[in-house]
Design a protein around this motif. Sequence first.
Motif, PDB file in Angstrom:
ATOM      1  N   UNK A 128      -8.167  -3.764 -18.665  1.00  0.00           N
ATOM      2  CA  UNK A 128      -7.274  -3.492 -19.799  1.00  0.00           C
ATOM      3  C   UNK A 128      -6.945  -4.782 -20.543  1.00  0.00           C
ATOM      4  N   UNK A 129      -6.742  -5.850 -19.807  1.00  0.00           N
ATOM      5  CA  UNK A 129      -6.447  -7.140 -20.426  1.00  0.00           C
ATOM      6  C   UNK A 129      -7.595  -7.550 -21.346  1.00  0.00           C
ATOM      7  N   UNK A 130      -8.827  -7.307 -20.911  1.00  0.00           N
ATOM      8  CA  UNK A 130      -9.993  -7.628 -21.743  1.00  0.00           C
ATOM      9  C   UNK A 130      -9.991  -6.837 -23.045  1.00  0.00           C
ATOM     10  N   UNK A 131      -9.380  -5.643 -23.031  1.00  0.00           N
ATOM     11  CA  UNK A 131      -9.356  -4.776 -24.217  1.00  0.00           C
ATOM     12  C   UNK A 131      -8.124  -5.044 -25.090  1.00  0.00           C
ATOM     13  N   UNK A 132      -7.279  -5.969 -24.642  1.00  0.00           N
ATOM     14  CA  UNK A 132      -6.089  -6.294 -25.422  1.00  0.00           C
ATOM     15  C   UNK A 132      -4.886  -5.425 -25.127  1.00  0.00           C
ATOM     16  N   UNK A 133      -4.946  -4.688 -24.028  1.00  0.00           N
ATOM     17  CA  UNK A 133      -3.817  -3.845 -23.639  1.00  0.00           C
ATOM     18  C   UNK A 133      -4.273  -2.504 -23.113  1.00  0.00           C
ATOM     19  N   UNK A 134      -3.304  -1.669 -22.767  1.00  0.00           N
ATOM     20  CA  UNK A 134      -3.635  -0.352 -22.231  1.00  0.00           C
ATOM     21  C   UNK A 134      -2.376   0.391 -21.834  1.00  0.00           C
ATOM     22  N   UNK A 135      -2.579   1.551 -21.253  1.00  0.00           N
ATOM     23  CA  UNK A 135      -1.448   2.379 -20.835  1.00  0.00           C
ATOM     24  C   UNK A 135      -1.730   2.978 -19.471  1.00  0.00           C
ATOM     25  N   UNK A 136      -0.744   2.878 -18.597  1.00  0.00           N
ATOM     26  CA  UNK A 136      -0.798   3.506 -17.274  1.00  0.00           C
ATOM     27  C   UNK A 136       0.314   4.543 -17.218  1.00  0.00           C
ATOM     28  N   UNK A 137      -0.039   5.746 -16.794  1.00  0.00           N
ATOM     29  CA  UNK A 137       0.963   6.782 -16.583  1.00  0.00           C
ATOM     30  C   UNK A 137       0.796   7.316 -15.161  1.00  0.00           C
ATOM     31  N   UNK A 138       1.852   7.179 -14.377  1.00  0.00           N
ATOM     32  CA  UNK A 138       1.855   7.688 -13.011  1.00  0.00           C
ATOM     33  C   UNK A 138       2.532   9.054 -12.963  1.00  0.00           C
ATOM     34  N   UNK A 139       2.018   9.917 -12.116  1.00  0.00           N
ATOM     35  CA  UNK A 139       2.689  11.191 -11.877  1.00  0.00           C
ATOM     36  C   UNK A 139       3.585  11.006 -10.664  1.00  0.00           C
ATOM     37  N   UNK A 140       4.876  10.865 -10.921  1.00  0.00           N
ATOM     38  CA  UNK A 140       5.857  10.673  -9.862  1.00  0.00           C
ATOM     39  C   UNK A 140       6.439  11.994  -9.411  1.00  0.00           C
ATOM     40  N   UNK A 141       7.735  12.000  -9.122  1.00  0.00           N
ATOM     41  CA  UNK A 141       8.322  13.226  -8.587  1.00  0.00           C
ATOM     42  C   UNK A 141       9.840  13.184  -8.639  1.00  0.00           C
ATOM     43  N   UNK A 142      10.414  14.338  -8.899  1.00  0.00           N
ATOM     44  CA  UNK A 142      11.852  14.520  -8.761  1.00  0.00           C
ATOM     45  C   UNK A 142      12.314  14.127  -7.361  1.00  0.00           C
TER      46      UNK A 142
END
Length: 256
Positions: A128-142
């Motif tokens: 992601x750093x090579x692409x200039x950024x990115x997004x991570x989304x984790x599926x957490x929990x109540x």
Amino acid sequence: MNFNGKVAVVTGGGSGIGKATAKELVKLGAKVVINGRREQVLLDAAREIDPTGESVYAIAGDIRQRDTSTIIAKETVDRFGGIDVLISSTGIFKPTPFLEHTEDDFNAYVDTITKGTFFIAQAVIPEMIKRGGGAIVNVGSMWATQAIGATPSSAYSAAMAGRHALTRNLAIEFAGEQIRVNTVAPAIVETPVYHSFVPQEQLRSVLDSFNTFHPLGRIGQPQDMVSAILFLASDEASWITGAILPVDGGVTAGKH
């Protein structure tokens, strides 16, 4: 939302929320790599998501093993040229009283959920750093923040709390690299995970019995989660990082 030209990795992509997310990402223009342990389930999911095979690639492997994450990152870059989005959607869930948990139980939760979030992020962030950024989304929990008497889940909750903690730590550490890290935290969502401990003939009635547990009057569906996940992964959420977003029908808003 537009994901044209984006490359996404979805762990736990063979079923449930992960599969539904991968399917929508492809519809919105992304190239997607899905990972899971069960090879045939994963291959079937890939064919369903994109019968042409042009926009989806399946990599079977155990996310609990660090080498799996290394392989996923390398093969994704080799096939699609880079990585822009990571969705960590692995999980196991079986309500178990605290005193009945074994060491193997505990390790399974931590390895699948916490380690499975840690090492895949460690593998893809350099890309992601090579692409200039990115997004991570984790599926957490109540369950990472709420204890529910009807579903004793201490090991699961502890592992998911680790996933939530990683979200905020990585959000701060990599903000300067324009990598955003967020988590969605569902309550009860109708996915195949419940098949593992609820008899098939009772499944519908058991799930329906939890409708009133949610202030909005129903349990969640995978698409409810997909909408939130894709928003956080998209450029529309470019000023959101380190968030734990409840997508839970109102359960954590207060007493109901």
